[in-house]
Design a protein around this motif. Structure first.
Motif, short mmCIF file in Angstrom:
data_model
loop_
_atom_site.label_atom_id
_atom_site.label_comp_id
_atom_site.label_asym_id
_atom_site.label_seq_id
_atom_site.Cartn_x
_atom_site.Cartn_y
_atom_site.Cartn_z
N ASP A 13 0.77 -1.23 0.16
CA ASP A 13 -0.17 -0.19 -0.04
C ASP A 13 0.87 1.36 -0.48
OD1 ASP A 13 -2.08 -1.36 0.17
OD2 ASP A 13 -2.76 -0.72 2.17
N TYR A 68 -4.78 6.95 2.27
CA TYR A 68 -3.48 5.76 0.73
C TYR A 68 -3.88 6.41 -0.72
CZ TYR A 68 -5.93 2.14 3.32
OH TYR A 68 -6.36 0.73 4.39
N ASN A 71 -2.53 5.05 -3.21
CA ASN A 71 -3.26 3.43 -4.31
C ASN A 71 -4.60 2.81 -4.35
OD1 ASN A 71 -2.10 2.45 -2.61
ND2 ASN A 71 -0.56 0.91 -3.80
N ARG A 128 -6.87 1.43 -4.98
CA ARG A 128 -8.13 0.88 -6.16
C ARG A 128 -8.49 -0.12 -6.00
NH1 ARG A 128 -2.67 -0.80 -9.66
NH2 ARG A 128 -2.32 -3.17 -8.32
N VAL A 152 -9.73 0.32 -14.17
CA VAL A 152 -9.28 0.33 -12.69
C VAL A 152 -9.29 1.42 -12.60
CG1 VAL A 152 -6.87 0.00 -10.99
CG2 VAL A 152 -7.19 -1.74 -13.61
N THR A 190 -9.08 4.15 -9.64
CA THR A 190 -8.38 4.91 -8.41
C THR A 190 -9.56 5.22 -7.85
OG1 THR A 190 -6.42 4.17 -8.94
CG2 THR A 190 -6.46 5.66 -7.27
N GLN A 217 -9.07 -2.59 -0.78
CA GLN A 217 -8.09 -2.41 -1.91
C GLN A 217 -8.23 -4.01 -2.26
OE1 GLN A 217 -6.12 -0.48 -3.39
NE2 GLN A 217 -3.86 -0.49 -1.51
N ASN A 218 -8.39 -3.63 -3.97
CA ASN A 218 -7.94 -4.19 -4.66
C ASN A 218 -9.38 -5.37 -5.27
OD1 ASN A 218 -5.28 -3.83 -5.60
ND2 ASN A 218 -4.38 -4.51 -4.06
#
Length: 261
Positions: free
Chosen positions: A53, A144, A146, A148, A160, A162, A221-222
Motif C-alpha cells: 500500500d 491511501y 493507491n 483501487r 481500474v 483509483t 483495496q484490490n
C-alpha cells in the motif's frame, strides 16, 4: 412457405426483446414507496493497511518549523489540513510511504513504524502517540494513494478505479465506470476479494435493499467487481445488435411479401 418463414423470424425477434424487457434494471427496486427511509449504516469492517500500500502521511503541529522534519521538507501550517504546503526542502510528500512486506513504513525521525494490519484511523493514533515525544499536540492524517478496485464486465467503461480514500461502495464504483449497461445482471454482481491468503467471492443483488447489509457492499483495496451479461444478449440479443441493419431489412422484406399475398 414465405409466410411461415416471416412469422418464425418475427417470433424470434419478439422473444429476444421480451427477454430483455423482463430484466429488472432498477436499483433497490424493493424499497417501499415512502418520502423518507432511515436505516442504520452497517459496515462489517474497515479495510486494513497491507504490504505494498502507498500511504500519504502528513503531520501538523503548533510549531510549523518542527513539521519540516516529519513532512519530507514541507511545512504544514496549523489549520491547513488538505491545503497546499510550503516547500522548504528537497523532499516530495506526494511520493508517499510504501508499506514493506513486513507491514512497516519508514518515517522521518521516528524510523520504522508498523502500520500493517491497522485501519487508517488506528495508524493515525499510533503515529500521533509516537510523535508526542517530539511535537506539541500533533495532528496526523493518513490516506491511501493507491486504493483501487477493478470493475469489469457489462459496464460502460471497464477499468481500474483509483479512489481518494477507503470509503467506496460497489454502487459508487459502478458509477465511476459509467454504470452497468442495460444488459448487466443487477441481481448477480460478483465481488472477488483476497485477504490473508484467502480468496472470497460474493454475489450481490443490487435490485434488493438487503445489499446494504452485505460485508462486500463497501469495497476493499484490490477488490474485483464483475457484472455478468444477460443470457439474452449472449444467446440472441447480441446477434441482433451486431446485425441490426440486416434484421430491419429482412423484416421489411417479409412484410412486403406478406402484403403481396
Amino acid at each position: 412457405m414465405k409466410i411461415n418463414v416471416c412469422c418464425a423470424l418475427l417470433v424470434f425477434l419478439l422473444a429476444s426483446c421480451s427477454a430483455l424487457r423482463s430484466r429488472n434494471v432498477v436499483y433497490l427496486s424493493d424499497l417501499p414507496e415512502e418520502p423518507l427511509i432511515t436505516e442504520t449504516v452497517i459496515r462489517d469492517s474497515d479495510p486494513v493497511i497491507k504490504p505494498e500500500d502507498l500511504l500519504s502521511i502528513t503531520v501538523t503541529s503548533l510549531n510549523p518549523e518542527s513539521n519540516i522534519l516529519f513532512n519530507r521538507g514541507y511545512i504544514q501550517p496549523p489549520g491547513a489540513m488538505g491545503g497546499s504546503n510550503i516547500r522548504q526542502g528537497a523532499g516530495n510528500e506526494a511520493e508517499g510511504y510504501l508499506v514493506d512486506d513486513e507491514g512497516y513504513v519508514v518515517l522521518p525521525v521516528l524510523g520504522r513504524v508498523k502500520v500493517g494490519g491497522l485501519t487508517r484511523n488506528e495508524a493515525k493514533v499510533l503515529i500521533r502517540e509516537q510523535l508526542d515525544e517530539y511535537l506539541q499536540e500533533p495532528i496526523v492524517e493518513v490516506r491511501y494513494l493507491n486504493f483501487r478496485v477493478f470493475v469489469l464486465g457489462e459496464v460502460g467503461s471497464p477499468s481500474v478505479v483509483t479512489v481518494p480514500d477507503d470509503d467506496v461502495t460497489v454502487i459508487e464504483a459502478l458509477a465511476m465506470v459509467g454504470d452497468m449497461t442495460i444488459y448487466g445482471k443487477r441481481e448477480n454482481v460478483l465481488v472477488i476479494r483476497e485477504e490473508d491468503g484467502v480468496r472470497k467471492m460474493a454475489r450481490l443483488n443490487l435490485n434488493s435493499r438487503k445489499v446494504f447489509d452485505s460485508p462486500f457492499f463497501y469495497l476493499h483495496q484490490n477488490d474485483v467487481v464483475y457484472v455478468e451479461p444477460d443470457k439474452a444478449k449472449v444467446a440472441g440479443t447480441g446477434f441482433i445488435r451486431r446485425n441490426w441493419g440486416f434484421a430491419v431489412g429482412l423484416i421489411s422484406t417479409a412484410f412486403l411479401l406478406l402484403r403481396a399475398f
